[in-house]
Design a protein around this motif. Structure first.
Motif, PDB file in Angstrom:
ATOM      1  N   LYS A  32       0.841  -1.198   0.000  1.00 64.76           N
ATOM      2  CA  LYS A  32       0.000   0.000   0.000  1.00 64.76           C
ATOM      3  C   LYS A  32       0.880   1.253   0.000  1.00 64.76           C
ATOM      4  O   LYS A  32       0.477   2.310   0.492  1.00 64.76           O
ATOM      5  N   LEU A  33       2.080   1.119  -0.551  1.00 63.60           N
ATOM      6  CA  LEU A  33       3.022   2.233  -0.558  1.00 63.60           C
ATOM      7  C   LEU A  33       2.562   3.319  -1.528  1.00 63.60           C
ATOM      8  O   LEU A  33       2.073   3.027  -2.619  1.00 63.60           O
ATOM      9  N   LYS A  34       2.731   4.574  -1.110  1.00 60.61           N
ATOM     10  CA  LYS A  34       2.318   5.721  -1.921  1.00 60.61           C
ATOM     11  C   LYS A  34       3.472   6.724  -1.987  1.00 60.61           C
ATOM     12  O   LYS A  34       4.074   7.053  -0.962  1.00 60.61           O
ATOM     13  N   PRO A  35       3.778   7.232  -3.181  1.00 60.70           N
ATOM     14  CA  PRO A  35       4.866   8.209  -3.306  1.00 60.70           C
ATOM     15  C   PRO A  35       4.454   9.591  -2.815  1.00 60.70           C
ATOM     16  O   PRO A  35       3.285   9.975  -2.911  1.00 60.70           O
ATOM     17  N   ALA A  36       5.414  10.327  -2.290  1.00 58.89           N
ATOM     18  CA  ALA A  36       5.160  11.697  -1.853  1.00 58.89           C
ATOM     19  C   ALA A  36       4.986  12.593  -3.072  1.00 58.89           C
ATOM     20  O   ALA A  36       5.569  12.340  -4.130  1.00 58.89           O
ATOM     21  N   PRO A  37       4.190  13.665  -2.955  1.00 55.78           N
ATOM     22  CA  PRO A  37       4.067  14.614  -4.065  1.00 55.78           C
ATOM     23  C   PRO A  37       5.348  15.428  -4.201  1.00 55.78           C
ATOM     24  O   PRO A  37       6.195  15.435  -3.294  1.00 55.78           O
TER      25      PRO A  37
END
Length: 222
Positions: A32-37
């Protein structure tokens, strides 16, 4: 690489990183990893930062416990919780260091309250105990427990969130015992995946962030 499938085949892509099964239970770790903006490029992971649509994204590793003692389908009992990438690495490092006793506990309340003012709650416990309550050595020293329920959310003056005392109502709770080798297999794959994800995603995020900074500096000089 493109995957070519016939019209009769259904496309299914699993986010499962690692899994351990018995004849009655299952525990799996999910991507469920999400990249930073770009605005927070140095975070690499998104820790509640808003995406382009204004939705808060939280980078995490999901943990799901299933109990199919009573059968499959609708009879499966399922609970879930999330840990941060740093927490996953911390747990793995403790395992790798050969700790004899370990106790990790987490409680989270989140989501929009329902019509009764109640929000989702997850509770997670990961414990390693050498001996059981009877004083005998445990063959499966690792104990993983997840509870799901609801509670009343309270907001602090500083913006923080916590659950109102004595408001928790449990809906389901499951646990599983693991030996050192099985838990190691689960966690080393999680650790390797986090590192691979960061090595793949970070260059793009950092480049995008640096380009945004350079553009702002250029516009400031013009």
């Amino acid at each position: 690489m493109k995957i070519h499938m016939s019209e009769n085949e259904k496309t299914y892509i699993s986010r499962q990183i690692s899994v351990y099964k018995t004849d009655k239970k299952l525990v799996e770790f999910i991507d469920k990893l999400k990249p930073a903006p770009a605005e927070y490029y140095a975070h690499i992971h998104s820790f509640g930062d808003k995406d382009e649509s204004g939705v808060r994204q939280i980078s995490c590793i999901g943990i799901t416990l299933q109990n199919y003692t009573n059968g499959t389908g609708k009879n499966i009992k399922r609970v879930s919780a999330n840990i941060s990438p740093d927490e996953a690495e911390y747990i793995f490092n403790q395992l790798q260091n050969g700790v004899q006793e370990f106790n990790f506990q987490q409680e989270k309340i989140f989501g929009t309250p329902d019509e009764n003012g109640r929000s989702h709650v997850t509770k997670l416990r990961i414990i390693r105990a050498v001996t059981g309550s009877d004083g005998k050595p445990r063959r499966y020293p690792w104990y993983l427990e997840i509870a799901n329920g609801t509670g009343e959310k309270v907001k602090k003056d500083n913006g923080g969130i916590f659950m109102k005392a004595n408001s928790y109502q449990e809906q389901n709770k499951e646990y599983i015992n693991l030996n050192d080798m099985d838990f190691y297999k689960l966690m080393i794959r999680v650790s390797k995946y986090i590192k691979a994800w960061e090595a793949t995603v970070a260059p793009h995020i950092i480049t995008e962030g640096k380009q945004a900074i350079a553009q702002m500096q250029e516009e400031g000089r013009s």
